[in-house]
Design a protein around this motif. Structure first.
Motif, mmCIF file in Angstrom:
data_model
loop_
_atom_site.group_PDB
_atom_site.id
_atom_site.type_symbol
_atom_site.label_atom_id
_atom_site.label_comp_id
_atom_site.label_asym_id
_atom_site.label_seq_id
_atom_site.Cartn_x
_atom_site.Cartn_y
_atom_site.Cartn_z
ATOM 1 N N ALA A 15 0.853 -1.188 0.000
ATOM 2 C CA ALA A 15 0.000 0.000 0.000
ATOM 3 C C ALA A 15 0.887 1.235 0.000
ATOM 4 C CB ALA A 15 -0.895 0.002 1.227
ATOM 5 N N ILE A 16 0.479 2.241 -0.745
ATOM 6 C CA ILE A 16 1.191 3.514 -0.783
ATOM 7 C C ILE A 16 0.306 4.574 -0.139
ATOM 8 C CG2 ILE A 16 0.304 4.039 -3.110
ATOM 9 C CD1 ILE A 16 2.976 5.468 -3.686
ATOM 10 N N SER A 17 0.888 5.514 0.576
ATOM 11 C CA SER A 17 0.091 6.546 1.252
ATOM 12 C C SER A 17 -0.712 7.344 0.229
ATOM 13 C CB SER A 17 1.005 7.480 2.050
ATOM 14 O OG SER A 17 1.712 8.347 1.184
ATOM 15 N N THR A 18 -1.806 7.925 0.675
ATOM 16 C CA THR A 18 -2.662 8.693 -0.239
ATOM 17 C C THR A 18 -1.917 9.894 -0.823
ATOM 18 O OG1 THR A 18 -3.555 9.833 1.708
ATOM 19 C CG2 THR A 18 -4.838 8.002 0.809
ATOM 20 N N LYS A 19 -1.105 10.542 -0.020
ATOM 21 C CA LYS A 19 -0.346 11.699 -0.514
ATOM 22 C C LYS A 19 0.646 11.268 -1.590
ATOM 23 C CE LYS A 19 2.354 15.644 1.177
ATOM 24 N NZ LYS A 19 2.922 16.294 2.400
#
Length: 471
Positions: free
Chosen positions: A226-230
């Motif tokens: 998962a990658i951060s939303t930012k």
């Protein structure tokens, strides 16, 4: 005339009895709220689980410590019985902290924030570097096909919908790309998968969660993170400028053989109908990156508090009330399935189950999985909750761990707190004790205890009898 007078007397007596009953229920519920708010134990229990034990991933030492701690605390409540129910659970470890960066041919690399998804395989020891293709969901994979996907990292970037008031609906609308994204992308020859974190909040904190490879052979499995939303917004923006950029990530996570763990169970034996069971519970395991305070430490301590409040209020239930602290909800649901399996084997009659697994925020009410007649009876209790601003009594889902108990007659329910901030913390490093408000947590525990009190007192026998007569 005499018959009419007699009928009026009977009706008057019935109305008076109903009013007295409602007054008694109102006073008992008030007492439960007072005890929770003035002498509550849920908050210090949560502090220990969060700060003294921490994240409780299934199969970990922390999960075992949580089992031992909650069992000891339930024993101190003087319940009629406390025991451990063995269950085999998956064991997965994160390993060293993940590392990732984005790099264009012309510029320096930019480090981004990622977390391995639970159950993912590791990258090669030297990491994985490849071109990126951005898609908006599983359905996009077929549109691009193998020629455009093979050898690349698939970037699932479908966000949670911001226009849905019910945030769990927004979560449900895109969780498939996290859970099945790697399995589906691998079929098209993808080298790896990056998934936008499931959160409305735009920040630097990636949100992990369970994923599955289905029946994909081990040698076909690809790493998933998962990658951060930012950083997802940053990566998407960069891809619009340069589709030939490289993404690099390194993960050392690992899957092991299943290990033994436990559901923690305690009960107060019913005085009149001990063979009818009412369950209240939450899941003891959590992800490892925070301390699992909202998901689901809150549900665990609120469920324990229900039985403590009954003891403190001097309520001796008619039916047997069990608290069940389920193990392995996050990446397998083994605890919930095991409990239901053994209950069925022993032919136990569960009339009601309530789960808290939506965070420790301000309670709003309950979602209820029941027949229409059962739901109508529960709706009749709604005025008793009005003074506490509890207004949500709607048909819907209940909870993952109690769902295996569904059989057409058992009523299932889920506590529904205000969910607008829940996915700011869900499965992220921000799911910590400091994110839980003491008063909100205690209100939730009292709300659950009040609901359990009413179910125990009135049950659903009258409905079943009416339905039998109609048949």
């Amino acid at each position: 005339m005499k018959k009419l007078i007699a009928l009026l007397i009977i009706l008057s007596a019935w109305v008076t009895q109903a009013q007295n009953q409602q007054q008694e229920d109102s006073l008992t519920i008030r007492k439960l709220y007072d005890l929770s708010l003035l002498q509550g134990q849920s908050y210090p229990w949560l502090e220990h689980l969060s700060n003294k034990i921490g994240g409780r991933l299934s199969g970990s030492l922390e999960a075992q410590r949580a089992v031992e701690y909650t069992k000891a605390e339930l024993e101190q409540l003087g319940l009629d019985r406390v025991w451990l129910q063995p269950v085999m659970v998956p064991k997965w470890t994160r390993g060293n902290p993940e590392y990732a960066y984005v790099q264009t041919q012309e510029g320096p690399s930019t480090v981004v924030n990622i977390l391995a998804l639970g159950g993912s395989v590791a990258t090669p020891e030297t990491g994985l570097r490849a071109k990126v293709i951005e898609v908006q969901g599983l359905e996009d994979l077929a549109r691009y096909g193998r020629p455009q996907i093979e050898g690349k990292i698939v970037f699932f970037n479908r966000p949670m919908r911001a226009d849905l008031i019910h945030t769990f609906s927004a979560y449900g609308g895109c969780v498939d790309q996290r859970y099945s994204g790697a399995a589906e992308a691998a079929k098209y020859g993808a080298a790896g998968v990056i998934v936008r974190s499931l959160s409305h909040k735009i920040d630097d904190h990636p949100h992990t969660g369970a994923m599955s490879y289905g029946d994909l052979p081990n040698n076909k499995r690809i790493p998933a993170a998962a990658i951060s939303t930012k950083d997802a917004d940053y990566l998407s923006g960069m891809l619009k400028l340069n589709k030939d950029l490289d993404f690099y990530y390194k993960m050392s996570c690992r899957n092991f053989e299943d290990v033994e763990s436990y559901n923690v169970i305690g009960e107060i034996k019913g005085t009149e109908r001990p063979d009818e069971y009412i369950v209240v519970g939450g899941h003891l395991d959590s992800w490892d990156v925070g301390d699992g305070a909202h998901d689901d430490g809150a549900g665990v301590v609120q469920s324990m508090e229900v039985l403590r409040l009954f003891r403190e209020a001097g309520i001796r239930p008619k039916r047997t009330i069990r608290v069940v602290l389920f193990m392995n909800e996050e990446n397998g649901l083994r605890g919930g399935n095991k409990y239901a399996e053994e209950a069925k084997m022993r032919k136990e009659n569960h009339i009601f189950a309530l789960e808290s697994d939506a965070g420790g925020f301000t309670p709003r009410g309950f979602s209820i999985d029941a027949r229409d007649s059962q739901h109508e009876k529960i709706q009749s209790w709604k005025p008793l909750f009005k003074p506490y601003l509890i207004h949500y009594f709607e048909k819907g889902g209940s909870g993952a761990d109690i769902s295996p108990l569904k059989n057409g007659s058992t009523v299932l329910a889920g506590l529904r707190p205000d969910s607008q901030r829940y996915f700011d913390h869900h499965h992220a490093a921000t799911d910590t004790f400091e994110a839980v408000n003491k008063r909100e947590l205690e209100l939730g525990a009292a709300t659950m205890a009040s609901f359990i009190y009413l179910v125990d007192k009135y049950g659903f026998d009258d409905i079943q009898n009416e339905e039998e007569i109609l048949k």
